[in-house]
Each structure stands twice: as structure tokens, then as C-alpha cells.
Design a protein around this motif. Structure first.
Motif, short mmCIF file in Angstrom:
data_model
loop_
_atom_site.label_atom_id
_atom_site.label_comp_id
_atom_site.label_asym_id
_atom_site.label_seq_id
_atom_site.Cartn_x
_atom_site.Cartn_y
_atom_site.Cartn_z
N LYS A 107 0.86 -1.19 0.00
CA LYS A 107 0.00 0.00 0.00
C LYS A 107 0.88 1.22 0.00
O LYS A 107 1.69 1.44 0.91
N LEU A 108 0.71 2.04 -1.03
CA LEU A 108 1.55 3.22 -1.22
C LEU A 108 0.69 4.47 -1.15
O LEU A 108 -0.28 4.61 -1.91
N LEU A 109 1.02 5.37 -0.23
CA LEU A 109 0.37 6.67 -0.15
C LEU A 109 1.22 7.67 -0.92
O LEU A 109 2.43 7.70 -0.76
N PRO A 165 4.67 -10.17 -10.86
CA PRO A 165 3.27 -10.01 -11.26
C PRO A 165 2.28 -10.35 -10.15
O PRO A 165 1.10 -9.98 -10.25
N ARG A 166 2.74 -11.04 -9.10
CA ARG A 166 1.81 -11.45 -8.05
C ARG A 166 1.83 -10.51 -6.85
O ARG A 166 1.22 -10.79 -5.82
N VAL A 167 2.51 -9.40 -6.97
CA VAL A 167 2.48 -8.38 -5.92
C VAL A 167 1.39 -7.36 -6.26
O VAL A 167 1.44 -6.72 -7.31
N GLU A 168 0.42 -7.22 -5.39
CA GLU A 168 -0.67 -6.27 -5.60
C GLU A 168 -0.24 -4.90 -5.07
O GLU A 168 0.23 -4.77 -3.94
N LEU A 169 -0.42 -3.88 -5.87
CA LEU A 169 -0.03 -2.52 -5.49
C LEU A 169 -1.29 -1.65 -5.38
O LEU A 169 -2.07 -1.54 -6.32
N GLU A 170 -1.49 -1.06 -4.21
CA GLU A 170 -2.60 -0.13 -3.99
C GLU A 170 -2.02 1.26 -3.77
O GLU A 170 -1.16 1.46 -2.91
N PHE A 195 4.34 2.38 2.49
CA PHE A 195 5.26 3.45 2.15
C PHE A 195 4.49 4.70 1.77
O PHE A 195 3.28 4.67 1.54
N GLY A 196 5.23 5.79 1.68
CA GLY A 196 4.67 7.03 1.18
C GLY A 196 5.60 7.66 0.16
O GLY A 196 6.82 7.50 0.24
#
Length: 322
Positions: free
Chosen positions: A118-120, A142-147, A167-168
Motif C-alpha cells: 500500500k503506497l500513499l 506479477p503477483r504483488v498487488e499494489l494499492e 510506504f509514502g
């Protein structure tokens, strides 16, 4: 090439002999022998190895000297393997096949990295290198989900302190307890106005003329959890214009400037397209006002999962390259 006697036509035995052999053996010579054994022709072997035929002959002599027994018999242009040569060829071919297969587990390991990051982020992170990193990271993992969630710079820091994200990407101009920061995207802020503004078509504009213009600012005038250098710039030069509009969102600040509410501060690189399209005009000073850089931020007290660690390390490595 002289044929060696058959009494030595066997590999040395014993654990001590195997250790000594493994320590002194030149594996480049083994590779040469495997190609020779495949081709049974020195000229063709030399072509495959991109060397000369004498170099191949010399390599075979050196290998047989290291092993202490004959690997080939040569009668004119014809080459045959000795019994020991056939056994060495079998073993060596298996070794090289095993070494070649090391690439597959490495590729599989990349694909097996599974998780969520999760990236802010503040808005308008203008960086082709960052875009390239995201594309390459997704291809390799490819199996890492990024929000990705877009927030104000102040809110990015607050959320990281509360451990609500991995992270931010934000503005952090000073060292902050518990927050690690690494520079990712340098940003230079400048003053702009939009087409409806009276300064947009003026041929010459000096800073003194700007001091009384209405301003569009960020809400609270805070960037990076500390008093903005843009605010300090205003105070230093004695800006006296009234506050005409403000927003906590960079896109809305830009919109208000383009609509003529006043002059305002924007990162040059992030709004280069609007400037080139004539929707914004850059105002003096031409060198810009201040650096307000974007950093990768994370909470040092938060344990990182595998996917998060890989994302951080890969991102930092991408920006460390020249």
C-alpha cells in the motif's frame, strides 16, 4: 595430439584425490572438452567456442595433464573418446545442465513473491524513471498487488506514523522521528498564472509587479510537514496580495491558477505539459523559487513483509542508477 597410455585411463579415486582435483580443475577446460566431445571435430569445436583450432588442442592437452589420463584419441582428422573420456563427457554435460538450470529457480523465485504493497502518494509525481520502475516491477513481480492512494503531503506522514500503509511518496523536508526518507524525485517550484490573468499577455513582468497580485496557495501553506519554503519566499520578498483561493489538492491549485484566481506556486516538471500547451505561464524568477523534493518514506518501526521489502529495495535501486 599424442595418445596417452591406457594404464592412466581412469579417474583418480579416494576422497582426498577428489578434493584436490576439484580445487585445481579449470572449468573452462572442461567446457572446451564438452564441445569437442559433442562435435568430435576440432575445427567445428573451435568455431562454436569462437577460438582457434590450436587453442582447442592446447586446452585438451592441459585438461588431460590436470586429470592425469587420456580423454580422446586422435588419428588424423578423426577424434574418438576414450572410455574415461566418455565418462567425463557424461559427468561434465550433467554439471553444465545443472548450472544452466539455476536460472529457472531464480525466475520462479521472482514470480513466487506474493503480497500487497500500500503506497500513499502526493499527486502529480512527475518522473519517467518512476513510471519505468512501476512497469518493470509489475513485469518481474506479477503477483504483488499494489494499492496507491493519493493524499496531501501532511496526511501521508500522519498515516505512516499510524502504520496504516507500507510506504509514502511525499514531501518531507526535515528529519522526522521514526520516518526514514530517501530522495526520489527532485522538484523545483515556480510561480504561474493562467490565461485570464492580467499578467498572462504582459511582455515583461518583474518581481516587484508580483508583490501585490492575488494569490492561490495550498491550504495552510504547509508542504512536507513543515512551513513551506514558498511561504518563506513570500515573506522574504514582502508579498502583499490577498489570498484569493486555496486548496489542499495540487490539481485544484492548478485549476484555480488556470482560471485566473491569482498567481500561484506549482512544481515546474509536474505541469510542464500545461505550460507548453499555453494553459499556464511561468512567471519570474526564471530560476524558480524553491526545491520541494519528493521522498520515499516509511515507518522504521513497522516490520516489512517480503513483498514490501522487495518493492522498497527495487525502487531505491532504480533511482540509484545513473
Amino acid at each position: 595430439m599424442a595418445d596417452m597410455s591406457s594404464k592412466n585411463d581412469a579417474p583418480p579415486s579416494g576422497e582426498h584425490g577428489q578434493r584436490a582435483l576439484a580445487a585445481r580443475l579449470d572449468w573452462n577446460l572442461i567446457r572446451t572438452f564438452v564441445v569437442v566431445a559433442d562435435e568430435l571435430n576440432l575445427s567445428r569445436a573451435a568455431e562454436r567456442l569462437f577460438v582457434t583450432q590450436p587453442a582447442v588442442s592446447q586446452a585438451l592437452k592441459r585438461l588431460q595433464a590436470q586429470l592425469g589420463y587420456a580423454l580422446v584419441q586422435r588419428r588424423g582428422p578423426h577424434i574418438t573418446l576414450t572410455g574415461a573420456g566418455e565418462e567425463v563427457h557424461r559427468i561434465a554435460s550433467g554439471v553444465f545442465a545443472d548450472v544452466s538450470s539455476l536460472e529457472m529457480p531464480a525466475r520462479d523465485a521472482l514470480e513466487q513473491v506474493v503480497g500487497r504493497v500500500k503506497l500513499l502518494s502526493v499527486s502529480r509525481v512527475h518522473s519517467q524513471r518512476y513510471n519505468d520502475f512501476l512497469a518493470d516491477f509489475h513485469r518481474r513481480y506479477p503477483r504483488v498487488e499494489l494499492e496507491v492512494e493519493v493524499l496531501r503531503g501532511h496526511d501521508v506522514l500522519m498515516a505512516l506514523r499510524q502504520n496504516t500503509a507500507s510506504f509514502g511518496l511525499g514531501l518531507c523536508r526535515v528529519d522526522t522521528p521514526g520516518i526514514e526518507r530517501r530522495l526520489i524525485v527532485p522538484q523545483r517550484y515556480a510561480l504561474f498564472c493562467g490565461p485570464p490573468h492580467s499578467l498572462y499577455d504582459r511582455a515583461e513582468v518583474d518581481i516587484a509587479r508580483l508583490l501585490h497580485e492575488d494569490l492561490v496557495t495550498f491550504t495552510g501553506d504547509y508542504l512536507g510537514d513543515t512551513l513551506s519554503p514558498l511561504t518563506l519566499f513570500r515573506e522574504h520578498h514582502g508579498f502583499q496580495g490577498r489570498l484569493a483561493a486555496s486548496s489542499s489538492n495540487l490539481e485544484e491549485v492548478c485549476r484555480l491558477i488556470m482560471c485566473g484566481y491569482g498567481i500561484g506556486f506549482l512544481p515546474e516538471g509536474a505541469f510542464r505539459r500545461e505550460t507548453e500547451a499555453g494553459m499556464l505561464r511561468k512567471l519570474p524568477p526564471q530560476e524558480g523559487l524553491a526545491d520541494v523534493d519528493i521522498h520515499l518514506l516509511w515507518n522504521t518501526q513497522r516490520p516489512l513483509r517480503v513483498a514490501e521489502t522487495v518493492f522498497r529495495d527495487e525502487l531505491l535501486a532504480a533511482f540509484d542508477r545513473e
